[in-house]
Design a protein around this motif. Structure first.
Motif, short mmCIF file in Angstrom:
data_model
loop_
_atom_site.label_atom_id
_atom_site.label_comp_id
_atom_site.label_asym_id
_atom_site.label_seq_id
_atom_site.Cartn_x
_atom_site.Cartn_y
_atom_site.Cartn_z
N ARG A 112 30.35 -6.99 11.75
CA ARG A 112 31.25 -8.09 11.39
C ARG A 112 31.68 -8.87 12.62
N GLN A 113 31.93 -8.18 13.71
CA GLN A 113 32.36 -8.84 14.94
C GLN A 113 31.27 -9.74 15.51
N LEU A 114 30.03 -9.29 15.41
CA LEU A 114 28.92 -10.10 15.93
C LEU A 114 28.73 -11.37 15.10
N VAL A 115 28.82 -11.24 13.78
CA VAL A 115 28.72 -12.43 12.93
C VAL A 115 29.85 -13.40 13.25
N GLN A 116 31.05 -12.87 13.45
CA GLN A 116 32.19 -13.73 13.76
C GLN A 116 32.02 -14.39 15.14
N SER A 117 31.44 -13.67 16.09
CA SER A 117 31.21 -14.25 17.42
C SER A 117 30.31 -15.48 17.33
N LEU A 118 29.27 -15.40 16.50
CA LEU A 118 28.39 -16.55 16.31
C LEU A 118 29.15 -17.73 15.71
N ARG A 119 29.98 -17.45 14.74
CA ARG A 119 30.74 -18.51 14.10
C ARG A 119 31.79 -19.11 15.03
N ASP A 120 32.24 -18.30 15.99
CA ASP A 120 33.26 -18.76 16.92
C ASP A 120 32.68 -19.50 18.13
N GLY A 121 31.35 -19.56 18.25
CA GLY A 121 30.74 -20.30 19.34
C GLY A 121 30.29 -19.45 20.50
N SER A 122 29.55 -18.37 20.21
CA SER A 122 29.00 -17.51 21.26
C SER A 122 27.63 -17.03 20.82
N HIS A 123 26.68 -17.03 21.74
CA HIS A 123 25.41 -16.37 21.44
C HIS A 123 25.69 -14.88 21.24
N VAL A 124 24.84 -14.23 20.47
CA VAL A 124 24.87 -12.78 20.32
C VAL A 124 23.57 -12.23 20.88
N VAL A 125 23.68 -11.20 21.71
CA VAL A 125 22.51 -10.64 22.40
C VAL A 125 22.23 -9.25 21.84
N ILE A 126 21.00 -9.05 21.37
CA ILE A 126 20.63 -7.80 20.72
C ILE A 126 19.25 -7.34 21.18
N THR A 127 19.13 -6.03 21.43
CA THR A 127 17.80 -5.42 21.60
C THR A 127 17.47 -4.77 20.26
N PRO A 128 16.60 -5.37 19.46
CA PRO A 128 16.39 -4.88 18.09
C PRO A 128 15.73 -3.52 17.98
N ASP A 129 15.25 -2.96 19.10
CA ASP A 129 14.72 -1.60 19.08
C ASP A 129 15.66 -0.62 19.77
N GLY A 130 16.84 -1.07 20.18
CA GLY A 130 17.78 -0.21 20.90
C GLY A 130 18.81 0.40 19.97
N PRO A 131 19.65 1.33 20.52
CA PRO A 131 19.60 1.79 21.91
C PRO A 131 18.63 2.95 22.18
N LYS A 132 18.02 3.53 21.12
CA LYS A 132 17.20 4.71 21.34
C LYS A 132 15.80 4.63 20.72
N GLY A 133 15.43 3.47 20.23
CA GLY A 133 14.10 3.32 19.68
C GLY A 133 14.05 3.54 18.18
N PRO A 134 12.86 3.60 17.62
CA PRO A 134 11.54 3.65 18.27
C PRO A 134 11.23 2.36 19.05
N ARG A 135 10.41 2.54 20.06
CA ARG A 135 10.08 1.43 20.95
C ARG A 135 9.38 0.30 20.19
N GLN A 136 9.86 -0.91 20.44
CA GLN A 136 9.28 -2.13 19.90
C GLN A 136 9.14 -2.09 18.38
N ARG A 137 10.17 -1.53 17.73
CA ARG A 137 10.30 -1.58 16.28
C ARG A 137 11.59 -2.30 15.94
N VAL A 138 11.51 -3.40 15.22
CA VAL A 138 12.69 -4.19 14.89
C VAL A 138 13.48 -3.49 13.79
N LYS A 139 14.76 -3.27 14.05
CA LYS A 139 15.65 -2.75 13.01
C LYS A 139 16.21 -3.92 12.21
N SER A 140 16.64 -3.64 10.99
CA SER A 140 17.01 -4.71 10.07
C SER A 140 18.32 -5.40 10.44
N GLY A 141 19.14 -4.79 11.29
CA GLY A 141 20.44 -5.36 11.61
C GLY A 141 20.37 -6.76 12.17
#
Length: 225
Positions: A112-141
């Motif tokens: 919820r905080q990340l969605v609100q950050s976007l609406r408030d005027g901030s990029h959101v930075v995500i590693t979609p395979d983090g923090p523990k993998g599997p490596r180079q597998r995109v999670k749905s979040g």
């Protein structure tokens, strides 16, 4: 003073000093890079349209990413594990806003905080395979955040030469001092607000393929320049 209080005080001191030293070393490493950017106009086009992006890259290319978008407001997701506290302090020293959480701890609140950050005027930075993998597998979040916020996912990759690749789960890349560093930006990915589960799966595959292609391009350009 109890042993527990002494240990806690020593841990806090090490956190403060360690995060300060780490942030200085990262800044120094970034300053030595012979940097180039490819297709940065994708980021600039989002800003021109008044859009804030979900900036996505593989966990193994994280080290120099804090310097990929200078001058931009950005919020980063960091896990609530003990190691995350150290990373969080380093990120804050580098100018990031920090949201703590993961898929297993504090995930719904962080989401919820990340969605609100976007609406408030901030990029959101995500590693979609983090923090523990599997490596180079995109999670749905990452797909769900883009769907709910209406903001695009902006994929990016970093390549460097010469470099070292660690034998870690994510094959973490560390550029050598004065290496050639290349940031390659990809075309934004827009997730429709009415995307169902099957559509979300398609976007997971699409984003993973795009990130893999950008990594290959960044590595090739860094090695050949």
């Amino acid at each position: 003073m109890s042993v527990r209080r002494i240990a806690s005080r020593e841990w806090n001191i090490s956190m403060v000093l360690g995060s300060w030293i780490a942030s200085l070393l990262l800044r120094a490493g970034a300053a030595t890079l012979r940097r180039s950017d490819v297709n940065r106009h994708y980021l600039e086009a989002c800003l021109a349209k008044g859009e804030w992006a979900v900036v996505a890259f593989w966990h193994g290319r994280l080290l120099m990413m804090p310097f990929g978008y200078p001058g931009q407001s950005a919020t980063i997701l960091i896990s609530q594990h003990r190691d995350g506290e150290y990373i969080s302090r380093v990120a804050q020293r580098l100018g990031f806003r920090v949201v703590r959480g993961s898929a297993t701890r504090g995930g719904a609140r962080a989401f919820r905080q990340l969605v609100q950050s976007l609406r408030d005027g901030s990029h959101v930075v995500i590693t979609p395979d983090g923090p523990k993998g599997p490596r180079q597998r995109v999670k749905s979040g990452v797909i769900e955040i883009a769907r709910l916020s209406g903001m695009p996912i902006l994929p990016v990759a970093f390549g460097a030469w010469p470099r070292r690749i660690l034998k870690s789960w994510d094959e973490f890349l560390i550029p050598y001092p004065f290496a050639r560093g290349v940031y390659v930006w990809g075309e934004p990915v827009y997730v429709p607000p009415d995307a169902d589960r099957a559509t979300v799966e398609k976007f997971r595959t699409r984003l993973a393929d795009r990130l893999d292609a950008l990594v290959a391009q960044a590595d090739r350009l860094a090695a050949n320049r």
